[in-house]
Write a protein that holds these residues in place. Structure first.
Motif, mmCIF file in Angstrom:
data_model
loop_
_atom_site.group_PDB
_atom_site.id
_atom_site.type_symbol
_atom_site.label_atom_id
_atom_site.label_comp_id
_atom_site.label_asym_id
_atom_site.label_seq_id
_atom_site.Cartn_x
_atom_site.Cartn_y
_atom_site.Cartn_z
ATOM 1 N N GLY A 212 31.218 56.126 13.725
ATOM 2 C CA GLY A 212 29.678 56.927 13.583
ATOM 3 C C GLY A 212 28.708 55.776 13.423
ATOM 4 O O GLY A 212 28.879 54.952 13.843
ATOM 5 N N GLU A 217 24.934 62.369 9.359
ATOM 6 C CA GLU A 217 24.488 62.529 10.640
ATOM 7 C C GLU A 217 26.461 62.573 11.582
ATOM 8 O O GLU A 217 26.978 63.453 11.716
ATOM 9 C CB GLU A 217 23.549 63.004 11.417
ATOM 10 C CG GLU A 217 22.612 63.407 11.160
ATOM 11 C CD GLU A 217 21.719 63.032 9.767
ATOM 12 O OE1 GLU A 217 21.711 62.043 9.533
ATOM 13 O OE2 GLU A 217 20.433 63.822 9.621
ATOM 14 N N SER A 218 26.003 61.585 11.669
ATOM 15 C CA SER A 218 27.820 61.139 12.302
ATOM 16 C C SER A 218 28.843 61.836 11.415
ATOM 17 O O SER A 218 29.867 61.277 12.200
ATOM 18 C CB SER A 218 27.507 59.617 12.861
ATOM 19 O OG SER A 218 27.837 59.045 11.238
ATOM 20 N N TYR A 220 29.395 64.341 9.257
ATOM 21 C CA TYR A 220 29.202 65.531 9.540
ATOM 22 C C TYR A 220 29.793 65.429 11.450
ATOM 23 O O TYR A 220 30.522 66.197 11.150
ATOM 24 C CB TYR A 220 27.969 66.525 9.632
ATOM 25 C CG TYR A 220 27.614 67.300 9.821
ATOM 26 C CD1 TYR A 220 27.736 68.620 8.888
ATOM 27 C CD2 TYR A 220 27.387 68.613 11.119
ATOM 28 C CE1 TYR A 220 27.437 69.569 9.124
ATOM 29 C CE2 TYR A 220 27.572 69.510 11.660
ATOM 30 C CZ TYR A 220 27.792 70.539 10.444
ATOM 31 O OH TYR A 220 27.721 71.727 10.586
ATOM 32 N N SER A 221 29.209 64.939 11.724
ATOM 33 C CA SER A 221 30.224 65.172 13.533
ATOM 34 C C SER A 221 31.621 64.709 13.457
ATOM 35 O O SER A 221 32.394 64.674 14.514
ATOM 36 C CB SER A 221 29.332 64.016 14.727
ATOM 37 O OG SER A 221 27.831 65.149 14.905
ATOM 38 N N LYS A 224 33.597 67.046 12.165
ATOM 39 C CA LYS A 224 33.344 68.431 13.283
ATOM 40 C C LYS A 224 34.630 68.210 14.327
ATOM 41 O O LYS A 224 35.504 68.813 14.762
ATOM 42 C CB LYS A 224 32.255 68.547 14.369
ATOM 43 C CG LYS A 224 31.183 69.887 12.917
ATOM 44 C CD LYS A 224 31.607 71.097 12.474
ATOM 45 C CE LYS A 224 30.839 71.051 11.452
ATOM 46 N NZ LYS A 224 30.971 72.919 11.472
ATOM 47 N N SER A 225 34.059 66.843 14.995
ATOM 48 C CA SER A 225 35.442 66.945 15.760
ATOM 49 C C SER A 225 36.638 66.357 15.958
ATOM 50 O O SER A 225 37.763 66.614 16.414
ATOM 51 C CB SER A 225 34.961 64.604 16.021
ATOM 52 O OG SER A 225 35.883 64.646 17.568
ATOM 53 N N ALA A 250 30.688 69.286 5.947
ATOM 54 C CA ALA A 250 30.591 70.077 7.649
ATOM 55 C C ALA A 250 32.513 70.156 7.346
ATOM 56 O O ALA A 250 32.955 71.395 8.032
ATOM 57 C CB ALA A 250 31.531 68.674 8.615
#
Length: 328
Positions: A212, A217-218, A220-221, A224-225, A250
């Motif tokens: 990240g 935002e990172s 959250y991503s 999700k990943s 997330a």
């Protein structure tokens, strides 16, 4: 008499403007009787010294430069708040700027601050930051916070490796068998140390890592990943609290229960960590105190205190247990 000037004081005291200035600024090269007469007149006329003129006489600006990687988010807000509280207690002003993680921009900012500040507080944890030391004016006192510059007499660093180890061991103690890491950016020394400490605890196949950038935002991503993996993690260490906040969102959107399904641990203990849902387990470094102690260390350097008072400080992160990691 309202709005009295130094010229008014000098005229009434029957001394030169230079003598009146030296008396008001407490310099030694003025007779005691002149000093007393000037100060009495200045008090009676309610004279207020001009800050700029005073700084020229005293060779001080009473301003501290602060260079941070960014000025966005709770972490940097807390750093600045700690610096500001300590500075105001000493009658000092701040000149704050962010380098946005760009060493060239940091170099430009430091050069621009030269001559405008009495000293500099620098936080630049990027691996290229050691090159900045050669560009600093030799007579400009510098104290670093979590940086790789090493240009000042003192600095404050965080045991990021030890913090990563603590986070990993805590997840293991909570019964997590499939841990994962949302790391900070690879160019960031602190992020790399947290990653290295976390991964050092595990033998064999290393845990999955999502890189990240310390933003919500990172985080959250990253979460999700991880949820797309055939074997999703049952514990996540986010290498700062802002990424942990994004991670929690997330997981909540995906219907994943924290900590029952996945335990989450952050790093920093910024104020919002207590108010997430669930409250976030994290590694406390005392962000406010990093700023406050940095300013106090710089002031000690400016005032010529013994070097033992301005030696480096290493902060050991403290595990703060909250609901997000009570996995058992």
């Amino acid at each position: 008499m309202a709005g009295a000037t130094l010229k008014d004081i000098a005229r009434e005291a029957n001394v030169s403007i230079a003598s009146a200035s030296r008396a008001i600024n407490g310099l030694d090269n003025v007779a005691d009787d002149v000093k007393q007469r000037v100060l009495e007149i200045a008090k009676r006329l309610r004279y207020v010294p001009h800050g700029g003129a005073r700084s020229l006489v005293m060779s001080r600006t009473n301003t501290i430069g602060v260079l941070l990687p960014d000025i966005y988010g709770e972490f940097f807000a807390e750093i600045i708040r700690g610096i500001d509280v300590a500075a105001r207690a000493r009658g000092l002003h701040l000149l704050v700027s962010g380098s946005h993680g760009n060493p060239d921009e940091a170099l430009s900012i430091m050069r621009a601050m030269g001559g405008r500040v009495d000293g500099l507080l620098v936080m630049s944890p990027f691996v290229e930051s050691h090159d900045l030391a050669s560009a600093l004016p030799l007579n400009l006192p510098v104290v670093t916070i979590a940086s790789q510059i090493g240009a000042g007499r003192g600095g404050i660093s965080v045991d990021n490796f030890g913090g990563g180890v603590t986070a990993a061991r805590h997840l293991c103690e909570q019964g997590c068998r499939r841990p994962a890491l949302i790391s900070g950016p690879s160019r960031n020394f602190e992020a790399e140390e947290r990653r290295r400490g976390f991964l050092s605890v595990f033998d064999g196949e290393p845990p999955p890592v999502f890189e990240g950038d310390f933003t919500e935002e990172s985080g959250y991503s990253g979460a999700k990943s991880f949820l797309t993996l055939a074997e999703r993690p049952d514990g996540i260490f986010a290498a700062n609290d802002m990424m942990a906040v994004g991670c929690l969102l997330a997981l909540r959107e995906a219907g994943v229960s924290v900590p029952e399904d996945i335990a989450v641990v952050g790093f920093d203990d910024i104020p919002i960590a207590r108010f997430t849902s669930p409250p976030l387990t994290t590694l406390r470094v005392g962000v406010f105190d990093l700023g406050r102690r940095g300013l106090e260390m710089l002031v000690a350097t400016l005032e010529g205190e013994d070097e033992t008072t301005t030696q480096g400080i290493i902060v050991a992160p403290e595990l703060v247990r909250r609901e997000s990691s009570r996995h058992k």
